[in-house]
Design an enzyme around this catalytic site. Structure first.
Site, mmCIF file in Angstrom:
data_model
loop_
_atom_site.group_PDB
_atom_site.id
_atom_site.type_symbol
_atom_site.label_atom_id
_atom_site.label_comp_id
_atom_site.label_asym_id
_atom_site.label_seq_id
_atom_site.Cartn_x
_atom_site.Cartn_y
_atom_site.Cartn_z
ATOM 1 N N CYS A 224 -4.589 4.075 -2.478
ATOM 2 C CA CYS A 224 -4.439 2.962 -1.535
ATOM 3 C C CYS A 224 -5.587 2.973 -0.536
ATOM 4 O O CYS A 224 -5.855 1.985 0.120
ATOM 5 C CB CYS A 224 -3.107 3.037 -0.819
ATOM 6 S SG CYS A 224 -3.028 4.377 0.352
ATOM 7 N N LYS B 170 13.888 8.093 -4.452
ATOM 8 C CA LYS B 170 13.693 7.459 -5.769
ATOM 9 C C LYS B 170 12.200 7.416 -6.080
ATOM 10 O O LYS B 170 11.460 6.574 -5.590
ATOM 11 C CB LYS B 170 14.270 6.037 -5.808
ATOM 12 C CG LYS B 170 14.425 5.571 -7.255
ATOM 13 C CD LYS B 170 14.038 4.156 -7.536
ATOM 14 C CE LYS B 170 12.613 3.784 -7.446
ATOM 15 N NZ LYS B 170 11.752 4.196 -8.588
ATOM 16 N N SER C 61 3.350 -1.500 -3.698
ATOM 17 C CA SER C 61 2.578 -2.752 -3.657
ATOM 18 C C SER C 61 3.147 -3.708 -2.608
ATOM 19 O O SER C 61 4.295 -3.563 -2.165
ATOM 20 C CB SER C 61 2.627 -3.411 -5.035
ATOM 21 O OG SER C 61 3.967 -3.726 -5.347
HETATM 22 P P1 NAD Z 1 5.054 -0.681 -7.005
HETATM 23 O O1 NAD Z 1 5.272 -1.561 -5.831
HETATM 24 O O2 NAD Z 1 4.993 -1.302 -8.358
HETATM 25 O O3 NAD Z 1 6.219 0.422 -7.083
HETATM 26 C C1 NAD Z 1 6.618 1.153 -5.945
HETATM 27 C C2 NAD Z 1 8.092 1.505 -6.052
HETATM 28 O O4 NAD Z 1 8.858 0.297 -6.056
HETATM 29 C C3 NAD Z 1 8.446 2.258 -7.341
HETATM 30 O O5 NAD Z 1 9.333 3.298 -7.018
HETATM 31 C C4 NAD Z 1 9.095 1.188 -8.205
HETATM 32 O O6 NAD Z 1 10.087 1.709 -9.062
HETATM 33 C C5 NAD Z 1 9.731 0.234 -7.202
HETATM 34 N N1 NAD Z 1 9.769 -1.151 -7.679
HETATM 35 C C6 NAD Z 1 8.928 -1.740 -8.578
HETATM 36 N N2 NAD Z 1 9.257 -3.030 -8.741
HETATM 37 C C7 NAD Z 1 10.323 -3.267 -7.938
HETATM 38 C C8 NAD Z 1 11.099 -4.428 -7.647
HETATM 39 N N3 NAD Z 1 10.872 -5.599 -8.253
HETATM 40 N N4 NAD Z 1 12.088 -4.330 -6.758
HETATM 41 C C9 NAD Z 1 12.356 -3.156 -6.135
HETATM 42 N N5 NAD Z 1 11.638 -2.024 -6.377
HETATM 43 C C10 NAD Z 1 10.643 -2.071 -7.256
HETATM 44 O O7 NAD Z 1 3.738 0.177 -6.683
HETATM 45 P P2 NAD Z 1 2.939 1.143 -7.645
HETATM 46 O O8 NAD Z 1 2.234 0.330 -8.678
HETATM 47 O O9 NAD Z 1 3.807 2.259 -8.078
HETATM 48 O O10 NAD Z 1 1.875 1.759 -6.612
HETATM 49 C C11 NAD Z 1 0.633 1.164 -6.336
HETATM 50 C C12 NAD Z 1 0.686 0.329 -5.080
HETATM 51 O O11 NAD Z 1 1.083 1.139 -3.982
HETATM 52 C C13 NAD Z 1 -0.674 -0.245 -4.687
HETATM 53 O O12 NAD Z 1 -0.492 -1.549 -4.211
HETATM 54 C C14 NAD Z 1 -1.141 0.674 -3.562
HETATM 55 O O13 NAD Z 1 -2.057 0.085 -2.666
HETATM 56 C C15 NAD Z 1 0.161 0.956 -2.898
HETATM 57 N N6 NAD Z 1 0.098 2.176 -2.100
HETATM 58 C C16 NAD Z 1 0.078 2.055 -0.749
HETATM 59 C C17 NAD Z 1 -0.013 3.183 0.056
HETATM 60 C C18 NAD Z 1 -0.052 3.072 1.548
HETATM 61 O O14 NAD Z 1 0.171 4.078 2.218
HETATM 62 N N7 NAD Z 1 -0.337 1.915 2.114
HETATM 63 C C19 NAD Z 1 -0.066 4.453 -0.539
HETATM 64 C C20 NAD Z 1 -0.028 4.537 -1.935
HETATM 65 C C21 NAD Z 1 0.067 3.391 -2.705
#
Ligand code: NAD
Length: 510
Positions: free
Chosen positions: A290, A182, A235
């Site tokens: 990230c 997804k 996140s």
């Molecule tokens: P996000 O958490 O908003 O979304 C990630 C995924 O979760 C998406 O597929 C989204 O559809 C889903 N999602 C969103 N809200 C949800 C909910 N309430 N319940 C269940 N699923 C939900 O993250 P983003 O804004 O797309 O990405 C940025 C974040 O990702 C930043 O915090 C960044 O640091 C982190 N990140 C971490 C790494 C790592 O390897 N540590 C790598 C890349 C990004």
């Protein structure tokens, strides 16, 4: 049916279920918007439980045969996939820049870092070997084999729509599992192109499935009784929810999450090298990595370099990602831009010094883009909101300290532990830092120390839940279960008194 494009209408992003691309029946759709122009590129469905269940069912059916597909067959699909990704790199990068906003060279880098995982996955023959000990008792041997675990799911973020899906599905399927992916609903089109390439490379129907959506889709994947493992990148607040939900439903879970990456700059650092690296790591990809450096910790006399950092940051070119020479593209959405600007305002209101303010930047030809120019904020203390929050934009906050010990203590007290770096000319300082710092990825005069795929991506404290990483050897362990076999073979000829070396035994099978 093409997975994305459709004539005479706003294109819709399709689902991949059981080897076929098709439209979702959902009544809830979101726009995918070009962050530089606000043009609606396509529409993405928010799948409900019924479509997730169909995808899982298709993956479960495919697992029955795929789990026993010969290693060579699986490896050759990865070899073909890497060839196809190389063939289509420009096309993938163009799609990625359009829907995500990063510059074209950065987009190609996003694809390339994922491609490296596919190349590594092709070595599954040696990566998945078991072990054996002979004669654990007289005539008895014990060995272990690694077997796939079943249907696995992956949930990915918006900031690396090529690399992060490629961290997951190649490793999962090359180890004999089937997968439901997804992608982020903000930029799923690049991921869909990659899934099309996987099908072209020979992935059988049902082995890779793609669904779309948000919380409802994710929650169903995390609770579905057939799904055995969930890999999440995103996140912290969503990652913690995913980890708790998936693990309380009996699944393996790994969640790679948010960050606040500190770069420690020592006064003995090679000044120009260190500041160039710092500025590139802070503002590249508009700070939406990230592993971006979001906190510079200047030690002692390195604090005299703030004006140099500001000058270097000022020299970066803000423009649409498609324009050659752009250093900083737009952030992903209007909401993200408003949030980042709000955090900068909060920094000023809480008494931090805004040395360089990137709000209100104007970009010729792109009046509607979500642009924020590089922003530098100094005088920051650990209680300030710009320090405690992950800003995820082109904002560098500067914390001043007097000693290396203070810099290490500050970094270790921060809730996140994703990446860090130190700039110094002293081996002893670097050695102490490496030893004492509690962060997953450490760079020594290297600004963004993302490990290559023969290692594994990691993270500590608030940046990661679950013990195994998403690629490298750790991913082989995550996506397989170990079975030990203890075996003893009887020499029937000997039991029956035959001529088999004169072994005379009284063992009875009764
Ligand atoms: P996000 O958490 O908003 O979304 C990630 C995924 O979760 C998406 O597929 C989204 O559809 C889903 N999602 C969103 N809200 C949800 C909910 N309430 N319940 C269940 N699923 C939900 O993250 P983003 O804004 O797309 O990405 C940025 C974040 O990702 C930043 O915090 C960044 O640091 C982190 N990140 C971490 C790494 C790592 O390897 N540590 C790598 C890349 C990004």
């Amino acid at each position: 049916m093409a997975a994305v494009l459709q004539p005479n209408a706003i294109p819709t992003v399709k689902l991949l279920i059981n080897g076929a691309w098709r439209n979702s029946t959902s009544s809830d759709w979101r726009d995918i918007v070009n962050p530089a122009t606000q043009e609606v590129l396509a529409r993405v469905p928010m799948c409900g439980a019924d479509e997730i269940d169909e995808a899982v069912k298709s993956a479960a059916e495919a697992f029955k045969t795929w789990k026993n597909a010969p290693i060579g067959q699986r490896a050759r699909i990865m070899l073909k996939l890497q060839e196809l990704i190389r063939r289509d790199t420009k096309k993938l990068a163009a799609c990625l820049t359009a829907e995500q906003g990063k510059t074209l060279p950065d987009a190609e880098g996003d694809v390339f870092r994922g491609l490296e995982v596919v190349e590594h996955a092709a070595g599954i023959g040696t990566l998945s070997l078991g072990e054996m000990a002979e004669n654990v008792a007289t005539g008895v041997d014990t060995y272990f084999i690694r077997q796939p675990i079943g249907v696995c799911a992956g949930i990915t973020p918006f900031n690396f729509p090529a690399m992060i899906p490629l961290w997951m599905f190649p490793m999962a399927i090359v180890t004999g599992n089937t997968f439901v992916l997804k992608p982020s609903e903000q930029d799923p089109m690049t991921t869909v192109l990659l899934a099309e390439l996987a099908m072209e490379a020979g992935v059988p129907a049902g082995v890779l499935n793609v669904v779309h959506g948000g919380k409802e889709a994710v929650d169903r994947l995390c609770t579905h009784p057939t799904v055995k493992a969930v890999s999440f990148v995103g996140s912290c607040h969503v990652g913690e929810h995913v980890y708790n939900l998936a693990s309380t439903h009996g699944k393996r879970a790994q969640c790679m999450m948010g960050a606040k990456n500190h770069a420690i700059v020592m006064p003995d650092a090679s000044k120009d090298q260190a500041l160039n690296a710092l500025v590139g790591a802070a503002f590249g990809a508009a700070g939406q990595r990230c592993m971006a450096t979001s906190v510079a910790v200047l030690v002692g006399e390195a604090n005299n370099w703030i004006p140099d950092i500001v000058e270097k940051a000022k020299s970066l070119k803000v423009n649409a990602g498609v324009i050659a020479g752009t250093d900083v593209g737009p952030v992903i959405s209007k909401q993200a831009k408003a949030r980042i600007e709000g955090l900068i305002a909060k920094g000023a209101a809480e008494g931090c010094k805004i040395d360089l303010d990137g709000r209100n930047v104007k970009v010729d030809g792109y009046p509607n883009g979500n642009f924020i120019a590089p922003t530098v904020i100094s005088g920051v203390k650990p209680h300030h909101t710009v320090y405690t929050e992950e800003i995820f934009g082109p904002v560098l906050v500067i914390v001043s300290v007097d000693t290396l010990d203070e810099a290490i203590a500050l970094t270790n007290a921060n809730p996140y532990g994703n990446g860090t770096g130190i700039f110094t000319q002293s081996g002893a300082v670097a050695r102490k830092f490496q030893n004492e710092i509690d962060v997953g990825q450490v760079g020594i005069n290297v600004p963004i120390p993302v490990p290559v795929p023969y290692f594994s991506f990691t993270g500590s404290r608030g940046s990661k839940l679950g013990d195994l990483g998403p690629y490298g050897k750790q991913a082989v362990h995550f996506y397989t279960q170990v079975k030990t076999v203890t075996a003893r073979w009887f020499d029937d000829a000997a039991v029956n008194g035959g001529n088999s070396g004169g072994v005379n035994t009284t063992i009875s099978l009764k």
